[in-house]
Design a protein around this motif. Structure first.
Motif, PDB file in Angstrom:
ATOM      1  N   ILE A 133      -5.497 -14.871  42.044  1.00 38.81           N
ATOM      2  CA  ILE A 133      -7.073 -15.270  41.836  1.00 38.81           C
ATOM      3  C   ILE A 133      -7.985 -14.864  42.995  1.00 38.81           C
ATOM      4  N   ALA A 134      -7.214 -15.222  44.224  1.00 40.75           N
ATOM      5  CA  ALA A 134      -8.018 -15.034  45.507  1.00 40.75           C
ATOM      6  C   ALA A 134      -8.188 -13.426  45.732  1.00 40.75           C
ATOM      7  N   ARG A 135      -7.205 -12.789  45.269  1.00 39.88           N
ATOM      8  CA  ARG A 135      -6.917 -11.203  45.486  1.00 39.88           C
ATOM      9  C   ARG A 135      -8.212 -10.773  44.503  1.00 39.88           C
ATOM     10  N   ILE A 136      -8.143 -11.081  43.462  1.00 38.63           N
ATOM     11  CA  ILE A 136      -8.947 -10.502  42.322  1.00 38.63           C
ATOM     12  C   ILE A 136     -10.682 -10.890  42.922  1.00 38.63           C
ATOM     13  N   ILE A 137     -10.665 -12.093  43.267  1.00 38.81           N
ATOM     14  CA  ILE A 137     -12.055 -12.437  43.779  1.00 38.81           C
ATOM     15  C   ILE A 137     -12.511 -11.579  44.801  1.00 38.81           C
ATOM     16  N   ALA A 138     -11.416 -11.347  45.799  1.00 36.89           N
ATOM     17  CA  ALA A 138     -11.893 -10.450  47.030  1.00 36.89           C
ATOM     18  C   ALA A 138     -12.157  -8.965  46.507  1.00 36.89           C
ATOM     19  N   VAL A 139     -11.552  -8.536  45.458  1.00 34.84           N
ATOM     20  CA  VAL A 139     -11.962  -7.353  45.188  1.00 34.84           C
ATOM     21  C   VAL A 139     -13.397  -7.340  44.323  1.00 34.84           C
ATOM     22  N   TRP A 140     -13.595  -8.174  43.680  1.00 32.38           N
ATOM     23  CA  TRP A 140     -14.841  -8.213  42.970  1.00 32.38           C
ATOM     24  C   TRP A 140     -15.962  -8.259  43.925  1.00 32.38           C
ATOM     25  N   GLU A 141     -15.885  -9.273  44.721  1.00 30.22           N
ATOM     26  CA  GLU A 141     -16.886  -9.536  45.823  1.00 30.22           C
ATOM     27  C   GLU A 141     -17.043  -8.286  46.654  1.00 30.22           C
ATOM     28  N   GLU A 142     -16.144  -7.649  46.820  1.00 36.00           N
ATOM     29  CA  GLU A 142     -16.163  -6.422  47.895  1.00 36.00           C
ATOM     30  C   GLU A 142     -16.909  -5.238  46.874  1.00 36.00           C
ATOM     31  N   LEU A 143     -16.496  -5.040  45.995  1.00 33.58           N
ATOM     32  CA  LEU A 143     -17.062  -4.126  44.889  1.00 33.58           C
ATOM     33  C   LEU A 143     -18.811  -4.495  44.751  1.00 33.58           C
ATOM     34  N   ARG A 144     -18.991  -5.852  44.366  1.00 30.56           N
ATOM     35  CA  ARG A 144     -20.438  -6.144  44.016  1.00 30.56           C
ATOM     36  C   ARG A 144     -21.309  -5.797  45.228  1.00 30.56           C
ATOM     37  N   ALA A 145     -20.699  -6.471  46.275  1.00 32.10           N
ATOM     38  CA  ALA A 145     -21.581  -6.330  47.791  1.00 32.10           C
ATOM     39  C   ALA A 145     -21.824  -4.957  47.880  1.00 32.10           C
TER      40      ALA A 145
END
Length: 214
Positions: A133-145
Motif C-alpha cells: 500500500i505504501a509503495r502504491i501511494i508513493a507512486v501515485w503521489e509522485e505522479l500526481r505532484a
C-alpha cells in the motif's frame, strides 16, 4: 470489431484493465463474459485461450491474452490516444510502473482481492500488505505532484498506467484505505468516469443476479 472475453466484473481485476481502455476510447467492441468459479468455466476459457486465462482480445485473426499485452496492442491500434506518454523518458517510466503493477504486489492481491461491490474496512494489519500500500501511494503521489497541471490522471491524460492501477483504486474503496489528498483525488476522478461507473453498475447487477457456485 474487437471481441473482448472477460471474467466477472465484480472480481476480475485483470479483465477490468483492457476493458477500461476500450471504454475510455469509446471504441465499440463485443463483450463476452465467462462466469468464473463454475463447473464449465475452465472448459469455456480453454475454448478461446489455450493458456486458460481471461481476458482475451480477438481482432480478426489476431488473438491476444494477458492484460498488459492487450493494452500494448490497443496502444498500437490507436496511436493518437497516446496511451503511453509521448516523452521517451516518461514513456519508459510509465512502462516500468505498469510492469511493476503487472508482476508485483502479491500480498495486496492475496489479502485484499478485488470485490467491487464489497465493503470490508481493514481491521487487521499485515506488514507485507502495508508495504504494498505504501509503495502504491508513493507512486501515485509522485505522479500526481509532477503531472497535476497536465490533467487529472496519473500522467495527466488517461493512459495504460491508469488502467493498470484501476483495480487497486477499487480495492482501496472496498477496504477503506486512507489516502493522501492527491491520491484520493485521482481515485475519485477515475472511479467517477463514465466508463468506471458503467463497470461498477454492471458489477452490482452481476452480484445481485448471481446464482451461487454449483
Amino acid at each position: 470489431m474487437f471481441r473482448l472475453i472477460i471474467g466477472n466484473k465484480n472480481t476480475s481485476s485483470w479483465s477490468l484493465r483492457p476493458w477500461l481502455i476500450l471504454a475510455m476510447l469509446d471504441e465499440p467492441f463485443i463483450e463476452v463474459l465467462i462466469r468464473l468459479d463454475q463447473p464449465d468455466t475452465k472448459e469455456k476459457i480453454l475454448s478461446v485461450n489455450p493458456a486458460g486465462k481471461v481476458p482475451v482480445l480477438i481482432d480478426g485473426h489476431v488473438k491476444i491474452w494477458d492484460s498488459l499485452a492487450i493494452c500494448e496492442y490497443l496502444n498500437e491500434c490507436f496511436p493518437g490516444a497516446q496511451l503511453w506518454p509521448e516523452d521517451p523518458a516518461e514513456r519508459a517510466h510509465a512502462r516500468s510502473l505498469a510492469a511493476e503493477m503487472h508482476a508485483g504486489f502479491a500480498a495486496l492481491r492475496q489479502h485484499l482481492p478485488m470485490d467491487v461491490c464489497g465493503r470490508y474496512p481493514r481491521e487487521d494489519s499485515n506488514l507485507q500488505v502495508d508495504r504494498d500500500i505504501a509503495r502504491i501511494i508513493a507512486v501515485w503521489e509522485e505522479l500526481r505532484a509532477k503531472h497535476i497541471s497536465d490533467g487529472p490522471f496519473l500522467f495527466g491524460r488517461f493512459g495504460i498506467v491508469d488502467a493498470m492501477f484501476a483495480p487497486v483504486a477499487s480495492r482501496f474503496v472496498t477496504y477503506d484505505i486512507a489516502l493522501p489528498p492527491m491520491s484520493q483525488a485521482w481515485v475519485d476522478h477515475l472511479l467517477g468516469t463514465k466508463a468506471m461507473q458503467r463497470w461498477i453498475s454492471e458489477a452490482a447487477a452481476e452480484v445481485a443476479h448471481a446464482e451461487p457456485p454449483h
